[in-house]
Write an enzyme that holds these catalytic residues in place. Structure first.
Site, PDB file in Angstrom:
ATOM      1  N   LYS A 189       1.160   3.741  -3.116  1.00 49.45           N
ATOM      2  CA  LYS A 189       0.759   5.338  -3.065  1.00 49.45           C
ATOM      3  C   LYS A 189       2.024   6.517  -3.293  1.00 49.45           C
ATOM      4  O   LYS A 189       1.938   7.157  -3.931  1.00 49.45           O
ATOM      5  CB  LYS A 189       0.151   5.253  -1.223  1.00 49.45           C
ATOM      6  CG  LYS A 189      -1.414   4.818  -1.681  1.00 49.45           C
ATOM      7  CD  LYS A 189      -1.836   5.703  -2.331  1.00 49.45           C
ATOM      8  CE  LYS A 189      -1.908   6.102  -1.727  1.00 49.45           C
ATOM      9  NZ  LYS A 189      -4.283   7.338  -2.816  1.00 49.45           N
TER      10      LYS A 189
ATOM     11  N   TYR B  80       0.976  -0.797  -0.180  1.00 53.34           N
ATOM     12  CA  TYR B  80       0.071  -0.284   0.134  1.00 53.34           C
ATOM     13  C   TYR B  80       1.107   1.361  -0.022  1.00 53.34           C
ATOM     14  O   TYR B  80       0.790   2.315  -0.987  1.00 53.34           O
ATOM     15  CB  TYR B  80      -1.080   0.075   1.428  1.00 53.34           C
ATOM     16  CG  TYR B  80      -1.500   1.330   1.445  1.00 53.34           C
ATOM     17  CD1 TYR B  80      -3.202   1.854   0.494  1.00 53.34           C
ATOM     18  CD2 TYR B  80      -1.173   2.147   2.702  1.00 53.34           C
ATOM     19  CE1 TYR B  80      -3.009   2.801   1.044  1.00 53.34           C
ATOM     20  CE2 TYR B  80      -2.015   3.129   2.716  1.00 53.34           C
ATOM     21  CZ  TYR B  80      -2.742   2.898   2.150  1.00 53.34           C
ATOM     22  OH  TYR B  80      -3.510   4.891   2.332  1.00 53.34           O
TER      23      TYR B  80
END
Length: 491
Positions: free
Chosen positions: A241, A237
């Protein structure tokens, strides 16, 4: 920085909201519709193949939520008509070029009308499949930026990221951009095109070998974690990002682009009512497991700061930043939206609040009996945690397994219950371990300046509050957040 009334700014605006089924996006949409019914249009992009499936997602995943209760009460029978006038559904997919917009007439309308784009689309699973996370969190940003360049009236694009793109950095973490190709650990060669190729080649190999979908999913999850760790990020994640942010700096050209980095997003502080949340994540996973009697201990630095921020404050910060930079173009302006400097809450505070709350308002177990909790045990390192789990859980479980076999499965129910509890604890600790000993504090100088400009510039701060100093954490946890995650978290 010149600011003014946000209510006036929103009037007659055309805004595109990307990722509208997400937690923050729902609050964003509800907020605008409630405080400024004279907004012209919200173009709501939903991942869907056609308008029919997009309409179904709108009603099932957005409008039926309790979040819209106040708006429904205010509008009464006019609610459906109002929503149909103000929301334009846009079936699409940010993982595809041109957002996969198949309706050419709608695409032309959007490109000719919208003034603001807010990208709230993301997959937030820490251990998401690498192909999925890369397509949404990284390449999706590229596709949105390219689409934004075709919007002739666009004044600002707000990209919502996460403060944890910083990985496991320590000390004061600045509101600085991440540059293309620069890893967190000094490992050379981070290249998004290479990462895309790694994914494509691995998928091709697996399919040629006739691998099952379950096996492909497992391999893709492992691949994401491995690639993240190679370059210094703790999970898929935060890695994907961070690469998304790198693309903003590389591809934005002359667009005014704002990056908003919230920390751990918690339930709403005030609006549309206190305590609304959707699902449980990060620290809430531990709190819910503890309240249900599935968690007695976890490893963490007892003095560590958990940087929490209520969801409505994040949305308000997005709106203020959007207005500020629609009128004043910016060069990679980044805002940390959190509390670790202004009003920190520490691990021992959460230990105290959760014990007091679940003692006075215990949860029910699956059999309908009230769960009695002891004070949560915080172990100062992972070695102490492993030793504690072995002595108190794994060793007795082995004994129970032997006894169960000897007595013809007489203790099977007890054995399975204890095993499930152990698996819950171990999975939570494994997934969130990087953040249980996180020693970073998020600088918020840009956000402080935005607050000052908002207060002096005529922003309606009673409606668009985002100062964490106003939060009484004890009151928030005992009367808002913990009741909220118990009521809404599992829905």
């Amino acid at each position: 920085m010149e600011l003014g009334s946000i209510i006036n700014f929103l009037q007659d605006k055309n805004i595109m909201v990307i990722g509208a089924t997400g937690f923050l996006a729902k609050i964003f949409v509800e907020k605008i519709l409630r405080v400024q019914p004279n907004v012209k249009k919200l173009y709501v992009l939903l991942r869907a193949a056609d308008e029919e499936s997009a309409t179904r997602r709108l009603h099932d995943e957005i409008l039926w939520k309790d979040l819209f209760r106040l708006l429904k009460e205010n509008l009464g029978p006019k609610f459906n008509t109002f929503v149909s006038e103000k929301l334009t559904l846009v079936p699409g997919d940010i993982s595809q070029e041109d957002l996969n917009l198949k309706d050419s007439i709608l695409r032309e309308e959007i490109c000719n009308q919208i003034e603001c784009i807010v990208n709230l689309a993301a997959t937030t699973n820490f251990d998401e499949r690498y192909d999925v996370a890369l397509n949404i969190n990284t390449l999706g940003v590229k596709h949105i930026l390219n689409f934004g360049k075709s919007c002739i009236k666009l004044k600002v694009l707000v990209h919502v990221s996460t403060a944890y793109v910083c990985g496991e950095r320590r000390g004061l973490i600045l509101e600085d951009p991440y540059k293309m190709g620069v890893s967190l650990n000094g490992e050379p060669g981070l290249d998004i095109d290479v990462e895309k190729k790694v994914v494509e080649e691995k998928l091709k190999q697996l399919r040629q070998e006739g691998a099952s979908e379950d096996y492909i999913k497992m391999v893709m999850k492992d691949l994401g974690m491995k690639r993240a760790n190679v370059y210094g990020w703790p999970n898929t994640y935060s890695f994907t990002k961070a690469m998304g942010e790198m693309l903003v700096g590389t591809l934005k050209e002359n667009m005014s682009v704002v990056i908003v980095r919230p920390t751990i997003v918690a339930s709403t502080y005030k609006e549309p009512f206190p305590g609304w949340i959707e699902g449980v994540r990060t620290i809430d996973s531990f709190l819910v497991a503890y309240g249900k009697g599935k968690l007695a201990c976890f490893p963490a630095d007892i003095k560590m700061v958990f940087d929490l921020i209520p969801a409505d404050m994040v949305v308000n910060a997005i709106l203020v930043a959007m207005m500020a930079h629609a009128s004043q173009p910016c060069d990679n302006m980044i805002y940390h939206v959190g509390s670790s400097i202004a009003n920190p809450v520490k691990c021992h505070n959460l230990q105290d609040y959760s014990f007091r709350y679940f003692t006075t308002k215990p949860c029910e177990n699956n059999e309908g009996k009230l769960v009695k909790v002891d004070k949560l045990i915080i172990l100062q390192n992972t070695i102490s945690f492993q030793r504690y789990m072995f002595i108190h859980y794994l060793l007795p479980l082995k004994g129970l397994e032997i006894a169960n076999a000897a007595f013809c499965q007489r203790f099977l129910g007890m054995y399975l219950d204890i095993k499930r509890k152990i698996q819950t604890v171990m999975r939570l600790v494994d997934l969130y371990k990087p953040y249980l000993f996180f020693n970073g504090i998020f600088d918020n100088l840009h956000t402080e300046k935005l607050q000052i400009a908002a207060r002096h510039g005529g922003v309606e701060m009673d409606l668009f509050y985002f100062d964490p100093k106003m939060i009484d954490w004890e009151d928030y946890f005992m009367n808002i957040h913990l009741p909220g995650i118990v009521k809404y978290g599992s829905k």
